[in-house]
Design a protein around this motif. Structure first.
Motif, PDB file in Angstrom:
ATOM      1  N   TYR A 198     -45.801 -33.968  12.612  1.00  0.00           N
ATOM      2  CA  TYR A 198     -47.062 -33.291  12.948  1.00  0.00           C
ATOM      3  C   TYR A 198     -48.273 -34.229  12.879  1.00  0.00           C
ATOM      4  O   TYR A 198     -49.409 -33.786  12.982  1.00  0.00           O
ATOM      5  CB  TYR A 198     -47.262 -32.090  12.014  1.00  0.00           C
ATOM      6  CG  TYR A 198     -47.054 -32.437  10.555  1.00  0.00           C
ATOM      7  CD1 TYR A 198     -48.052 -33.092   9.847  1.00  0.00           C
ATOM      8  CD2 TYR A 198     -45.854 -32.149   9.901  1.00  0.00           C
ATOM      9  CE1 TYR A 198     -47.866 -33.456   8.526  1.00  0.00           C
ATOM     10  CE2 TYR A 198     -45.657 -32.507   8.579  1.00  0.00           C
ATOM     11  CZ  TYR A 198     -46.670 -33.165   7.895  1.00  0.00           C
ATOM     12  OH  TYR A 198     -46.476 -33.525   6.596  1.00  0.00           O
TER      13      TYR A 198
ATOM     14  N   LYS B 195     -50.279 -23.726   8.036  1.00  0.00           N
ATOM     15  CA  LYS B 195     -49.081 -23.908   8.855  1.00  0.00           C
ATOM     16  C   LYS B 195     -49.424 -24.630  10.156  1.00  0.00           C
ATOM     17  O   LYS B 195     -50.535 -24.494  10.675  1.00  0.00           O
ATOM     18  CB  LYS B 195     -48.418 -22.560   9.124  1.00  0.00           C
ATOM     19  CG  LYS B 195     -49.286 -21.601   9.901  1.00  0.00           C
ATOM     20  CD  LYS B 195     -48.552 -20.318  10.159  1.00  0.00           C
ATOM     21  CE  LYS B 195     -49.444 -19.380  10.968  1.00  0.00           C
ATOM     22  NZ  LYS B 195     -48.798 -18.165  11.384  1.00  0.00           N
TER      23      LYS B 195
ATOM     24  N   HIS C  63     -48.369 -25.689  14.153  1.00  0.00           N
ATOM     25  CA  HIS C  63     -47.609 -25.294  15.338  1.00  0.00           C
ATOM     26  C   HIS C  63     -47.076 -26.523  16.060  1.00  0.00           C
ATOM     27  O   HIS C  63     -47.825 -27.441  16.354  1.00  0.00           O
ATOM     28  CB  HIS C  63     -48.532 -24.497  16.264  1.00  0.00           C
ATOM     29  CG  HIS C  63     -47.822 -23.981  17.473  1.00  0.00           C
ATOM     30  ND1 HIS C  63     -48.392 -23.981  18.713  1.00  0.00           N
ATOM     31  CD2 HIS C  63     -46.595 -23.453  17.624  1.00  0.00           C
ATOM     32  CE1 HIS C  63     -47.533 -23.482  19.590  1.00  0.00           C
ATOM     33  NE2 HIS C  63     -46.438 -23.150  18.956  1.00  0.00           N
TER      34      HIS C  63
ATOM     35  N   ASN D  61     -40.903 -27.017  20.616  1.00  0.00           N
ATOM     36  CA  ASN D  61     -39.458 -27.197  20.469  1.00  0.00           C
ATOM     37  C   ASN D  61     -38.963 -28.318  21.368  1.00  0.00           C
ATOM     38  O   ASN D  61     -39.544 -28.583  22.415  1.00  0.00           O
ATOM     39  CB  ASN D  61     -38.725 -25.912  20.861  1.00  0.00           C
ATOM     40  CG  ASN D  61     -38.733 -24.914  19.734  1.00  0.00           C
ATOM     41  OD1 ASN D  61     -38.596 -25.277  18.571  1.00  0.00           O
ATOM     42  ND2 ASN D  61     -38.912 -23.645  20.085  1.00  0.00           N
TER      43      ASN D  61
ATOM     44  N   HIS E 162     -42.250 -20.758  22.919  1.00  0.00           N
ATOM     45  CA  HIS E 162     -43.584 -20.924  22.348  1.00  0.00           C
ATOM     46  C   HIS E 162     -43.603 -21.849  21.143  1.00  0.00           C
ATOM     47  O   HIS E 162     -44.543 -21.837  20.370  1.00  0.00           O
ATOM     48  CB  HIS E 162     -44.172 -19.561  21.991  1.00  0.00           C
ATOM     49  CG  HIS E 162     -44.390 -18.718  23.216  1.00  0.00           C
ATOM     50  ND1 HIS E 162     -45.279 -19.077  24.198  1.00  0.00           N
ATOM     51  CD2 HIS E 162     -43.802 -17.580  23.630  1.00  0.00           C
ATOM     52  CE1 HIS E 162     -45.243 -18.176  25.167  1.00  0.00           C
ATOM     53  NE2 HIS E 162     -44.350 -17.262  24.853  1.00  0.00           N
ATOM     54  N   GLY E 163     -42.545 -22.614  20.921  1.00  0.00           N
ATOM     55  CA  GLY E 163     -42.546 -23.572  19.826  1.00  0.00           C
ATOM     56  C   GLY E 163     -42.291 -22.901  18.482  1.00  0.00           C
ATOM     57  O   GLY E 163     -41.875 -21.751  18.419  1.00  0.00           O
ATOM     58  N   PHE E 164     -42.546 -23.648  17.416  1.00  0.00           N
ATOM     59  CA  PHE E 164     -42.278 -23.112  16.078  1.00  0.00           C
ATOM     60  C   PHE E 164     -43.367 -23.548  15.105  1.00  0.00           C
ATOM     61  O   PHE E 164     -44.201 -24.387  15.439  1.00  0.00           O
ATOM     62  CB  PHE E 164     -40.910 -23.585  15.595  1.00  0.00           C
ATOM     63  CG  PHE E 164     -40.836 -25.069  15.355  1.00  0.00           C
ATOM     64  CD1 PHE E 164     -40.975 -25.576  14.067  1.00  0.00           C
ATOM     65  CD2 PHE E 164     -40.640 -25.972  16.407  1.00  0.00           C
ATOM     66  CE1 PHE E 164     -40.919 -26.939  13.837  1.00  0.00           C
ATOM     67  CE2 PHE E 164     -40.588 -27.334  16.172  1.00  0.00           C
ATOM     68  CZ  PHE E 164     -40.725 -27.820  14.887  1.00  0.00           C
ATOM     69  N   TYR E 165     -43.349 -22.935  13.929  1.00  0.00           N
ATOM     70  CA  TYR E 165     -44.345 -23.278  12.915  1.00  0.00           C
ATOM     71  C   TYR E 165     -43.697 -24.001  11.740  1.00  0.00           C
ATOM     72  O   TYR E 165     -42.609 -23.631  11.304  1.00  0.00           O
ATOM     73  CB  TYR E 165     -45.036 -22.016  12.400  1.00  0.00           C
ATOM     74  CG  TYR E 165     -46.109 -21.528  13.336  1.00  0.00           C
ATOM     75  CD1 TYR E 165     -47.386 -22.080  13.295  1.00  0.00           C
ATOM     76  CD2 TYR E 165     -45.841 -20.531  14.268  1.00  0.00           C
ATOM     77  CE1 TYR E 165     -48.370 -21.647  14.165  1.00  0.00           C
ATOM     78  CE2 TYR E 165     -46.819 -20.093  15.141  1.00  0.00           C
ATOM     79  CZ  TYR E 165     -48.088 -20.652  15.081  1.00  0.00           C
ATOM     80  OH  TYR E 165     -49.059 -20.235  15.941  1.00  0.00           O
TER      81      TYR E 165
ATOM     82  N   SER F 205     -44.219 -24.442   7.889  1.00  0.00           N
ATOM     83  CA  SER F 205     -45.000 -23.703   6.898  1.00  0.00           C
ATOM     84  C   SER F 205     -45.831 -24.670   6.048  1.00  0.00           C
ATOM     85  O   SER F 205     -45.525 -25.861   5.939  1.00  0.00           O
ATOM     86  CB  SER F 205     -44.071 -22.898   5.993  1.00  0.00           C
ATOM     87  OG  SER F 205     -43.337 -23.789   5.195  1.00  0.00           O
TER      88      SER F 205
END
Lengths: 647, 97
Positions: A543, A574, A576, A579, A626-629, A631
Motif C-alpha cells: 500500500y 483501512k 483500499h 485485486n 471492486h478490490g479489497f480492504y 484492515s
C-alpha cells in the motif's frame, strides 16, 4: 500450408540463435516446474497490478533486451573491425543493424524508463498506486508481447532489414518481400498501444493523485519530467499508430499509401515516421533529465538550482520537439526555405537544454558532493552529453548536413546523445533506487569498476566514429576495402565495444554479488534522500504509505528530517487496494498470436485471434471487481515489522 | 431506471459516427465536383470530431478542470496543425522544383 516461409536459412549464427533460444526456453520451463514456481509466478507476477512489481518486470525485460541489442552491436562492430570481413553477409548485417536500433530504442530505453516511472512516480507523489492499476498491467503485457514478437522474427521468417526507420520504398512489399517488415509494423503497433495507455495512465496519476499540499510547482523534478514526457507520448504516438497501420495495409492488403505508383508517396512515410520519431527522442531523454536532477540534488545536499526555469525549459523542449522533424531528411528534396526553418527550430532546442546544463552545474556549485556510483554516471553525463549536443548543432545546419548526412558522424552523434542521455541515466537511476525496491544497496566498489569500464570504453567506441564519418564512411555499409583507410579506427572502435561489454557484464555481476553479500539496509533512506519515496519503508509495502503524507514544500522529506517533524499526521485507517487479475496477461498472449498470424497472412487464425481480443476487452469492461480492504490492524502490524515502530 | 442503465447517448453517438463515415464515401462513389467533395469531407470531419469529443470524451462534463481542458485542446491543436501544415510546407509549398 507452406512451411518454407517460416524458415531462415544458411547462417550458422542463426542456427546457433535457434538452439540457444530453444535451450533457454526449455531451461526456464524445467526450472519453473522443478522448483514448483508456477503458482508463485502466476500469483505474484503475471497477474499483479502493483505498480512496483510491474516496474520491476519492465526493468527486467529492458535489461534482457539491452543484452540482445548489445550482442547485435558487438556483431556489427566485429564485422566492420577490419576490411573485407566475412563474419556476416550483407543481408544478415542489414537485419542486425535494424533490430539493434529497434530494440535499443523501443524495447530497452523506453521500457527501462517506463519501469523506473512505474516504481517511483506513485511513491514520489505520495500515492498508493497509479490511477488505473489494471490498465497499467495491460500496458506492460502489450509491450512485453510486442517485444517478443519482434524477437522471434530472428529465427522464424527473418528479421526486418530496412533500418529502424524502415524508409519506403525500400520497406515496401516490392523491395522487401520477406515477412521482416510485417513483423516491424505489427510488433511496434502492439507495444505502441501499450505505451499510449501508459501515457494516459501517468498523466491522470500525476494530475489527480498527488498528496495533499503538493501543488504542481512543489512536484519533484522527476515527476515533472515524467508528466511532460507522457504528454508528448499521448500526442506523438498516435502518429506512429497511423503510420504503422498504413504500412501494414500497404504490405498485407496491397494498398498504395507509401508506394511510388497509383498516387502513393514514399516520402510521406519518412515524414510521418519523424513527426513521431523526433518527439520520441525527447520521450527517452526528458525522464533522464529528471533522474539526473534528483541525483544531483541528493548528492550535492542542496535543493535543485533554478527549479522554475527547469520546468519551463522542459515545457519549451516539449513544444519545440514537434517543430524539428524535417531535420532528419534535409537531403530529401525540399527547398531552402523549408530547410532554413527546420534548421533554426533545431538550433533553438539547444537553448532550453543549455539552461538545464547550467542549472545542474549551479546545483553542484558549493554543494557537499559525495561521489557515489549514480553520481559518477551523472557527472560523466554532463560533458559527454554536451559533446553530443554540440555535434547535434553541427548537424542542424542544413547546408553542412549535406556533408554529414548518413555518415558515421551522425551515428557517433546520436550515440553520444542517447547513451549518456538515456542509458547512463537509467543505470544511475537503477543504482539510486535499487535499495528502495529491494532493501539493500548495490556494491559501490563493483559499481565504480563497471562505471570506469563503461565510461572509458564508450568514448573509445564512439569517438573514432566522428572521424570515420568525416573521412567519408557511410553508415549501414557492411564492409569496405582496405584502400579506404577506415580499418584502424574501426578496429579501435571494436576494442571499445569489447570494453563496454565487460562493463555491462560487471554491472550484472554486481547485481548478483550484492544480492548475496550486501548487508540489508535498515534505515530505508540510505542516500539521505529528499523526496517522498524515501519516506516509505524498504522494501515497500503493497500500500506504499500507511498514512498519506502532508506536503508543505519542495523536498518534503528533507524538510521533515531537518525540522525533525513527521510527514504523517493522520491515524492509520483501512486501505483500499485493487485485486490481481490474469486478464491483461491473457490479452497480451492473444495480441501476440494476432500479430504472428497477421505477419504470415494466415487470415482464419488471425480473425479468430482478433475476435479473442474483442472478447477479452469486453470481459474487462464488464468486470465488477471492486478490490479489497487491508484492515487498520493489519497495516499497523506490517508497519511494525518493517520499521520496528508505529508511525 | 431502465433509461439510466442503457447508455442511449453512447449508442446513438456510435450509430451517428457510422452514418457520418458512410456519408463521406460519397466522395468515392458519388459523381460530385472537386469543390463539393472537399466540402463534404470537411463538414463530416468536423461533425465527427465534435461527436467524439462531446459524446465519448466527456468534454464539458466537469467544471473544475476547465483550465486543464483548454490547455489540452490548445496543445492538441498545436500538434495537429503543425503536423498538417508542416507536411504541406515540406512537400508542396517549400518543395524544391
Amino acid at each position: 500450408m507452406d512451411l518454407e516461409k517460416f524458415k531462415v536459412h544458411g547462417e550458422p549464427l542463426i542456427y546457433g540463435a535457434m538452439v540457444s533460444i530453444a535451450l533457454a526456453t526449455i531451461g526456464i520451463l524445467v526450472g519453473l516446474t522443478y522448483f514448483k514456481k508456477w503458482g508463485y509466478l502466476w500469483r505474484e507476477w503475471l497477474t499483479t497490478v502493483d505498480h512496483k512489481k510491474i516496474g520491476v518486470m519492465y526493468i527486467l525485460a529492458a535489461l534482457l533486451m539491452l543484452f540482445r541489442g548489445g550482442v547485435d552491436a558487438m556483431m556489427m562492430r566485429l564485422q566492420t573491425a577490419a576490411p573485407e570481413m566475412k563474419f556476416l553477409d550483407a543481408q544478415h548485417y542489414n537485419e542486425v543493424f535494424t533490430t539493434h536500433g529497434l530494440i535499443m530504442i523501443l524495447f530497452m530505453a523506453m521500457p527501462f524508463i517506463i519501469g523506473l516511472m512505474n516504481v517511483i512516480i506513485p511513491l514520489q507523489i505520495g500515492a498508493r498506486d497509479v490511477a488505473f492499476p489494471r490498465l497499467n498491467a495491460v500496458s506492460f503485457w502489450l509491450f512485453f508481447f510486442g517485444a517478443m514478437l519482434l524477437n522471434i522474427s530472428f529465427v522464424i521468417g527473418g528479421s526486418p532489414d530496412a533500418g529502424w526507420s524502415a524508409y519506403f520504398p525500400l520497406a515496401s512489399l516490392e523491395f522487401s518481400p520477406t515477412v521482416g517488415n510485417n513483423y516491424y509494423s505489427l510488433a511496434l503497433q502492439i507495444s505502441g498501444i501499450g505505451t499510449l495507455i501508459t501515457g494516459v495512465n501517468f498523466i491522470v496519476t500525476i494530475l489527480k493523485m498527488r498528496a495533499p499540499g503538493m501543488t504542481l510547482m512543489k512536484m519533484p523534478m522527476f515527476t515533472w519530467s515524467v508528466l511532460i514526457t507522457n504528454i508528448i507520448i499521448v500526442f506523438a504516438f498516435p502518429v506512429l499508430t497511423v503510420a504503422l497501420a498504413l504500412m501494414m495495409f500497404d504490405r498485407l492488403f496491397g494498398s498504395q499509401f507509401f508506394t511510388m505508383a497509383n498516387g502513393g508517396m514514399d516520402m510521406l512515410w519518412a515524414n510521418l515516421f519523424w513527426v513521431w520519431g523526433h518527439p520520441e527522442v525527447y520521450i527517452v531523454i526528458l525522464p533522464a533529465f529528471g533522474i539526473y536532477s534528483e541525483i544531483i540534488a541528493t548528492f550535492s545536499k542542496k535543493n535543485l538550482y533554478g527549479y522554475t526555469s527547469m520546468v519551463f525549459s522542459m515545457v519549451i523542449i516539449s513544444l519545440l520537439s514537434f517543430l524539428v522533424w524535417a531535420h532528419h531528411f534535409y537531403t530529401m528534396g525540399q527547398g531552402v526555405m523549408v530547410n532554413s526553418f527546420f534548421s533554426i527550430t533545431t538550433m533553438a532546442i539547444a537553448v532550453p537544454t543549455g539552461v538545464k546544463i547550467f542549472n545542474w552545474l549551479f546545483t553542484l556549485r558549493k554543494g557537499r558532493i559525495t561521489f557515489t556510483t549514480p553520481m559518477l554516471y551523472t557527472l560523466a553525463f554532463i560533458p559527454i552529453f554536451t559533446i553530443g549536443g554540440v555535434t547535434g548543432v553541427m548537424l542542424a545546419m542544413a547546408s553542412a548536413d549535406y556533408q554529414y548526412h548518413n555518415t558515421m558522424f551522425l551515428v557517433a552523434h546520436f550515440h553520444y546523445v542517447l547513451i549518456p542521455g538515456a542509458v547512463f541515466a537509467v543505470i544511475a537511476g537503477f543504482h539510486y533506487w535499487f535499495p528502495k525496491v529491494f532493501g539493500f544497496r548495490l556494491n559501490e566498489r563493483l559499481g565504480k569498476h563497471a562505471f570506469w569500464w563503461i565510461i572509458i570504453s564508450f568514448n573509445v567506441t564512439f569517438f573514432p566514429l566522428f572521424f570515420l564519418g568525416l573521412m567519408g564512411m557511410t553508415r549501414r555499409m557492411y564492409t569496405y576495402s582496405e584502400e579506404t583507410g577506415f580499418g584502424p579506427l574501426n578496429m579501435l572502435s571494436f576494442a571499445g565495444a569489447v570494453g563496454l561489454a565487460i562493463g555491462f557484464v560487471l554491472l550484472v555481476y554486481n547485481i548478483y554479488w550484492s544480492t548475496r553479500y550486501m548487508p540489508r539496509d535498515t534505515t530505508s533512506d540510505p542516500w539521505d534522500g529528499r523526496t517522498l519515496e524515501w519516506a516509505t519503508p524498504s522494501p515497500i509495502p503493497a500500500y506504499n504509505f500507511a498514512v498519506v503524507p502532508k506536503v508543505k514544500s519542495l523536498d518534503p522529506f528533507w524538510e521533515a528530517k531537518q525540522k525533525k517533524v513527521s510527514l504523517f499526521e493522520d491515524k492509520i485507517t483501512k486501505i483500499h487496494l485493487p485485486n490481481n487479475t490474469g486478464k491483461p496477461f491473457i490479452l497480451g498472449v492473444i495480441f501476440f498470436f494476432l500479430g504472428f498470424f497477421l505477419v504470415f497472412s494466415m487470415w482464419v487464425p488471425a480473425i479468430v485471434a482478433g475476435v479473442g481480443v474483442i472478447v477479452m476487452l469486453a470481459a474487462m469492461s464488464f468486470d465488477q471487481d471492486h478490490g479489497f480492504y487491508v484492515s487498520a490492524e493489519e497495516v499497523i502490524a506490517t508497519e511494525k515489522k518493517l520499521r520496528g515502530e508505529t508511525v | 431506471m431502465i433509461k439510466q442503465l442503457f447508455p442511449i447517448r453512447h449508442v446513438m453517438g456510435y450509430l451517428a459516427s457510422l452514418v457520418l463515415s458512410a456519408a463521406a464515401l460519397i466522395v468515392i462513389y458519388g459523381d460530385l465536383s472537386h469543390a463539393a467533395n472537399v466540402v463534404v469531407l470537411t463538414v463530416t470531419a468536423i461533425i465527427q470530431a465534435s461527436l467524439q469529443l462531446f459524446v465519448f470524451m466527456h468534454i464539458g462534463e466537469s467544471a473544475d478542470t476547465k483550465k486543464e481542458l483548454y490547455i489540452n485542446i490548445a496543445y492538441a491543436l498545436f500538434v495537429g496543425l503543425i503536423t498538417l501544415f508542416g507536411t504541406l510546407f515540406i512537400f508542396v509549398w517549400g518543395w524544391y522544383a
